[in-house]
Write a protein that holds these residues in place. Structure first.
Motif, mmCIF file in Angstrom:
data_model
loop_
_atom_site.group_PDB
_atom_site.id
_atom_site.type_symbol
_atom_site.label_atom_id
_atom_site.label_comp_id
_atom_site.label_asym_id
_atom_site.label_seq_id
_atom_site.Cartn_x
_atom_site.Cartn_y
_atom_site.Cartn_z
ATOM 1 N N GLY A 12 0.843 -1.063 0.090
ATOM 2 C CA GLY A 12 -0.217 -0.013 0.038
ATOM 3 C C GLY A 12 0.723 1.122 -0.001
ATOM 4 N N TYR A 13 0.187 2.395 0.635
ATOM 5 C CA TYR A 13 0.866 3.538 0.585
ATOM 6 C C TYR A 13 2.197 3.486 1.412
ATOM 7 C CZ TYR A 13 -2.810 5.997 -1.705
ATOM 8 O OH TYR A 13 -3.891 6.115 -2.887
ATOM 9 N N VAL A 14 2.312 2.594 2.363
ATOM 10 C CA VAL A 14 3.508 2.629 3.078
ATOM 11 C C VAL A 14 4.542 1.483 2.529
ATOM 12 C CG1 VAL A 14 4.695 1.969 5.283
ATOM 13 C CG2 VAL A 14 2.851 3.679 5.280
ATOM 14 N N ASP A 35 1.230 -8.822 -1.805
ATOM 15 C CA ASP A 35 -0.144 -8.226 -1.339
ATOM 16 C C ASP A 35 -1.214 -9.397 -1.970
ATOM 17 O OD1 ASP A 35 -1.076 -5.063 -0.545
ATOM 18 O OD2 ASP A 35 -2.627 -6.586 -1.294
ATOM 19 N N ARG A 40 -3.660 -4.611 -7.232
ATOM 20 C CA ARG A 40 -2.636 -3.427 -6.751
ATOM 21 C C ARG A 40 -1.347 -3.976 -7.298
ATOM 22 N NH1 ARG A 40 -3.347 -0.669 -0.857
ATOM 23 N NH2 ARG A 40 -3.465 1.172 -1.876
ATOM 24 N N ASN A 92 -3.013 -2.916 6.553
ATOM 25 C CA ASN A 92 -3.939 -1.825 7.059
ATOM 26 C C ASN A 92 -4.214 -2.328 8.568
ATOM 27 O OD1 ASN A 92 -4.836 -3.827 5.105
ATOM 28 N ND2 ASN A 92 -6.707 -3.223 5.261
ATOM 29 N N THR A 93 -4.570 -1.315 9.412
ATOM 30 C CA THR A 93 -4.959 -1.532 10.726
ATOM 31 C C THR A 93 -6.069 -0.489 10.948
ATOM 32 O OG1 THR A 93 -3.104 0.022 11.178
ATOM 33 C CG2 THR A 93 -2.640 -2.112 11.403
ATOM 34 N N TRP A 110 -5.802 -8.255 10.186
ATOM 35 C CA TRP A 110 -4.912 -8.577 9.055
ATOM 36 C C TRP A 110 -3.749 -8.804 9.639
ATOM 37 C CZ3 TRP A 110 -8.878 -4.846 8.611
ATOM 38 C CH2 TRP A 110 -9.977 -5.151 7.575
ATOM 39 N N SER A 132 3.344 -1.376 10.142
ATOM 40 C CA SER A 132 2.192 -1.042 10.470
ATOM 41 C C SER A 132 2.099 -0.118 11.733
ATOM 42 C CB SER A 132 0.914 -1.909 10.378
ATOM 43 O OG SER A 132 0.879 -2.745 9.189
ATOM 44 N N THR A 133 0.958 0.755 11.953
ATOM 45 C CA THR A 133 0.746 1.446 12.988
ATOM 46 C C THR A 133 0.085 0.581 13.935
ATOM 47 O OG1 THR A 133 1.009 3.764 12.039
ATOM 48 C CG2 THR A 133 0.073 3.680 14.123
ATOM 49 N N GLU A 162 6.580 3.883 10.721
ATOM 50 C CA GLU A 162 6.872 4.730 9.827
ATOM 51 C C GLU A 162 6.354 6.158 9.951
ATOM 52 O OE1 GLU A 162 8.927 4.245 7.222
ATOM 53 O OE2 GLU A 162 8.287 6.323 6.926
ATOM 54 N N GLU A 166 2.237 11.407 3.237
ATOM 55 C CA GLU A 166 1.846 11.211 1.736
ATOM 56 C C GLU A 166 2.290 12.617 1.105
ATOM 57 O OE1 GLU A 166 -1.799 9.211 1.270
ATOM 58 O OE2 GLU A 166 -1.337 8.023 2.776
ATOM 59 N N LYS A 280 -7.692 7.659 13.032
ATOM 60 C CA LYS A 280 -7.823 6.353 13.509
ATOM 61 C C LYS A 280 -6.566 6.184 14.505
ATOM 62 C CE LYS A 280 -4.437 3.662 10.707
ATOM 63 N NZ LYS A 280 -3.452 3.407 11.568
ATOM 64 N N ARG A 347 -8.644 8.923 1.675
ATOM 65 C CA ARG A 347 -8.918 8.218 2.763
ATOM 66 C C ARG A 347 -9.397 9.402 4.012
ATOM 67 N NH1 ARG A 347 -4.965 3.429 3.462
ATOM 68 N NH2 ARG A 347 -3.635 5.059 2.727
HETATM 69 N N1 LIG Z 1 -0.436 5.887 4.603
HETATM 70 C C1 LIG Z 1 0.490 6.624 5.169
HETATM 71 O O1 LIG Z 1 0.921 7.708 4.930
HETATM 72 C C2 LIG Z 1 0.901 5.762 6.399
HETATM 73 C C3 LIG Z 1 0.481 4.698 6.853
HETATM 74 N N2 LIG Z 1 0.907 4.057 8.069
HETATM 75 C C4 LIG Z 1 0.495 2.741 8.719
HETATM 76 O O2 LIG Z 1 0.904 1.773 7.705
HETATM 77 C C5 LIG Z 1 0.028 0.832 7.660
HETATM 78 C C6 LIG Z 1 -0.403 0.420 6.288
HETATM 79 O O3 LIG Z 1 -1.051 1.761 5.583
HETATM 80 P P1 LIG Z 1 -1.228 1.943 4.169
HETATM 81 O O4 LIG Z 1 0.034 1.644 3.510
HETATM 82 O O5 LIG Z 1 -1.780 3.269 3.893
HETATM 83 O O6 LIG Z 1 -2.229 0.774 3.828
HETATM 84 P P2 LIG Z 1 -3.205 0.442 2.446
HETATM 85 O O7 LIG Z 1 -4.297 -0.080 2.737
HETATM 86 O O8 LIG Z 1 -2.643 1.202 1.653
HETATM 87 O O9 LIG Z 1 -2.208 -1.102 2.239
HETATM 88 C C7 LIG Z 1 -2.416 -2.211 2.790
HETATM 89 C C8 LIG Z 1 -2.200 -3.397 1.965
HETATM 90 O O10 LIG Z 1 -1.990 -4.559 2.784
HETATM 91 C C9 LIG Z 1 -2.523 -5.630 2.101
HETATM 92 N N3 LIG Z 1 -3.157 -6.611 2.911
HETATM 93 C C10 LIG Z 1 -3.737 -6.797 4.122
HETATM 94 N N4 LIG Z 1 -3.867 -7.914 4.738
HETATM 95 C C11 LIG Z 1 -2.805 -8.582 3.995
HETATM 96 C C12 LIG Z 1 -2.428 -9.838 4.118
HETATM 97 N N5 LIG Z 1 -2.708 -10.742 5.133
HETATM 98 N N6 LIG Z 1 -1.390 -10.624 3.167
HETATM 99 C C13 LIG Z 1 -1.111 -9.841 2.315
HETATM 100 N N7 LIG Z 1 -1.510 -8.370 1.851
HETATM 101 C C14 LIG Z 1 -2.463 -7.968 2.872
HETATM 102 C C15 LIG Z 1 -3.827 -4.869 1.534
HETATM 103 O O11 LIG Z 1 -4.471 -5.602 0.332
HETATM 104 C C16 LIG Z 1 -3.467 -3.518 1.073
HETATM 105 O O12 LIG Z 1 -2.886 -3.542 -0.392
HETATM 106 C C17 LIG Z 1 -0.996 1.021 8.579
HETATM 107 O O13 LIG Z 1 -1.027 0.585 9.858
HETATM 108 C C18 LIG Z 1 -0.891 2.682 8.452
HETATM 109 O O14 LIG Z 1 -1.544 3.381 10.103
HETATM 110 C C19 LIG Z 1 1.986 4.519 8.918
HETATM 111 C C20 LIG Z 1 2.683 5.885 8.344
HETATM 112 C C21 LIG Z 1 2.141 6.723 7.169
#
Ligand SMILES: NC(=O)C1=CN([C@@H]2O[C@H](COP(=O)(O)OP(=O)(O)OC[C@H]3O[C@@H](n4cnc5c(N)ncnc54)[C@H](O)[C@@H]3O)[C@@H](O)[C@H]2O)C=CC1
Ligand SMILES: O=C(O)[C@H]1O[C@H](OP(=O)(O)OP(=O)(O)OC[C@H]2O[C@@H](n3ccc(=O)[nH]c3=O)[C@H](O)[C@@H]2O)[C@H](O)[C@@H](O)[C@@H]1O
Length: 473
Positions: A12-14, A35, A40, A92-93, A110, A132-133, A162, A166, A280, A347
């Motif tokens: 994802g984004y991280v 993933d 994606r 994701n969390t 997850w 993840s956070t 992290e 963004e 969140k 989001r």
């Molecule tokens: N978006 C941001 O700028 C930031 C996010 N975070 C934290 O990082 C974590 C991820 O955030 P994002 O990347 O934004 O989320 P996201 O939703 O963009 O990406 C998460 C990915 O994990 C995949 N996934 C979930 N369960 C899975 C599994 N069992 N096996 C394989 N893939 C799986 C999902 O399909 C999704 O593509 C969260 O905990 C968030 O709080 C921390 C710092 C910055």
């Protein structure tokens, strides 16, 4: 341990940007990002860089450089886990939407699925890195699941939150203020910490790599986001007071920010903060505090969210009020839908909630955002469940040309601070609008004086001009 093979669960984004930078900076390490989401992964592998799932300035160059060399994107999660010495969990969390803790606590299903999959697949010792956070003490649950896998494999669990934002992810990852690594104080724990330190040390000076115990690291991430969001709610609270007193929130922010103890960053008044994490993570902090019986602590932090909700609602209600107390059937153009500039992420964007309020008032909305596609706008509104999908599509349209979107509008609302908005031909936009032509600048982005000289009535957040314009209206 010299790490040569890394896997990251969650593209994802991280996960995507973080691993792309590690691959770029450490060509000797094979990095595989996996993933479950096939679309994606296909998008990350697309040769056309415009189709990357995450828009971040500079990211496509980094991916182009490393992909196929030592950076790989795959849906074969088992294989990547099996081969890796170090596994980042970057899934994701989100806030829980059911059961106990609904609307407050983090949904860790997850995370748990990842831990179970790692336990099932692993055949060699591994270092697991929480990217993840997570709520403080999550590492304990992960350790439990791994330890009881019954396969005699040694797992070390590290916390490495992290801090990238963004829109500036590449820059933040290349040059972070600090990297935080939490781990066990046992000799094995220290060795695991050192392995991760070595990776970052390829491009980040050692003094900026901070090591702590796991719990401090997990909690610091929630606290960092809470402090950042608190500053925005604080200045937004003051913005409302400014509107009543003819003080100017930009001047107040500048005046207080020059005090080195306060500092100038994160003092920009806005329509309200958005993004997937601030709300969140604060809700999570509030939930944890309440679960320990710390009512005052919980109430204190919850106020940051209450203020943010108030700011979004206040912005929307102000539009209604200034359009003579009704927006029914009136066309309002939205410039911006993303939660901030330079990202396609929507989001928790303030735009969604402002739109929802205005749709409840039967407004006709037209949206333009340089990076957000039409289906995302509909998906965001449908997710709220305030009205049917058909109703949403009937009363909101998405356009690819900002001039067309603004044509025939009663008012324009600026929801995202995209730089390009500043450079539009505002005389042309004015000519195409109904009069009086009003602009509600939720980002204090546009040159209000210039717009007024064209004939617009401009309402910015927290400026004295608002009151003056009130008289004009
Ligand atoms: N978006 C941001 O700028 C930031 C996010 N975070 C934290 O990082 C974590 C991820 O955030 P994002 O990347 O934004 O989320 P996201 O939703 O963009 O990406 C998460 C990915 O994990 C995949 N996934 C979930 N369960 C899975 C599994 N069992 N096996 C394989 N893939 C799986 C999902 O399909 C999704 O593509 C969260 O905990 C968030 O709080 C921390 C710092 C910055
Ligand atoms: O954990 C996370 O997800 C990340 O959350 C934020 O990053 P991000 O949400 O990507 O973006 P920010 O720049 O923090 O902006 C968040 C929101 O606050 C708004 N904002 C920001 C700053 C400001 O002065 N005023 C303001 O209204 C932005 O427009 C946006 O809607 C933090 O800045 C990152 O350090 C953190 O890693």
């Amino acid at each position: 341990m010299q790490i040569t093979n890394i896997c990251c669960i969650g593209a994802g984004y991280v996960g995507g940007p973080t691993m792309a930078i590690i691959a770029k900076q450490c060509p000797e390490i094979k990095v595989t990002v996996v993933d479950l989401n096939e679309a994606r992964i296909a998008a990350w592998n697309d040769q056309d860089m415009d189709n990357m799932p995450v828009y971040e300035p500079g990211l496509s160059d980094v991916v182009a450089q490393a992909r196929g060399r030592n950076l790989f994107f795959s849906t074969d999660v088992d294989k990547a886990i099996d081969e890796a010495q170090m596994i980042f969990i970057s899934v994701n969390t989100p806030t829980k939407t059911y059961g106990s803790g609904k609307g407050m606590g983090a949904d860790l299903k997850w995370i748990e699925l990842c831990a179970r999959q790692i336990a099932r697949v692993s055949k060699s010792n591994k270092i697991i890195v929480e990217k993840s956070t997570l709520p403080v003490r999550t590492a304990e649950a992960i350790k439990d699941i791994l330890q009881y896998a019954g396969n005699d494999i040694e797992f070390q669990v590290l916390s490495n939150p992290e801090f990238l934002a963004e829109g500036t992810a590449v820059e933040d990852l290349l040059n972070p203020d600090r990297v935080l690594i939490g781990g066990d104080s046992s000799p094995e724990g220290k060795r695991a910490i050192e392995s991760l330190v070595e990776i970052y040390n390829n491009w980040i000076p050692r003094e900026r790599i901070l090591t702590t115990n796991v719990w401090s690291s997990e909690l610091s991430k929630l606290v960092a986001n809470a402090f950042l969001a608190q500053r925005i709610s604080s200045i937004n609270a003051i913005s409302e007071l400014c509107e009543k007193t003819e003080a100017d929130v930009n001047e107040v922010a500048r005046a207080i920010g020059m005090d080195s103890r306060i500092g100038p960053k994160f003092l920009k008044a806005s329509v309200g903060f958005g993004g997937s994490c601030f709300q969140k993570d604060i809700l999570n902090l509030v939930y944890i505090s309440r679960s320990f019986g710390l009512t005052e602590v919980a109430d204190y932090w919850e106020q940051v969210i209450i203020m943010n909700d108030h700011q979004k609602k206040r912005f929307a209600l102000n539009i209604v009020r200034k359009l003579y107390n009704t927006v029914s059937g009136k066309k309002i153009a939205f410039l911006g839908w993303a939660f901030k500039k330079d990202t396609n992420d929507t989001r928790e964007s303030a735009a969604i909630y402002v739109a929802d309020y205005l749709l409840n008032e039967q407004a006709e909305l037209r949206v333009y955002d340089p990076k957000v596609v039409e289906r995302q706008v509909y998906a965001d509104l449908d997710y709220l469940g305030s009205r049917t999908a058909e109703q949403n599509r009937a009363s909101i349209g998405v356009g690819a040309d900002p001039y067309e979107v603004c044509k025939g509008a009663h008012a324009i609302a600026v929801l995202t601070e995209w730089d390009e908005f500043k450079d539009y031909d505002w005389e042309r936009i004015y000519d195409g609008m109904l009069k009086p032509a009003k602009i509600f600048d939720g980002r204090n982005l546009l040159d209000a004086d210039k717009l007024r000289s064209i004939g617009f009535i401009v309402q910015s957040i927290g400026t004295k001009s608002l009151k003056k314009q009130l008289v004009a209206v």
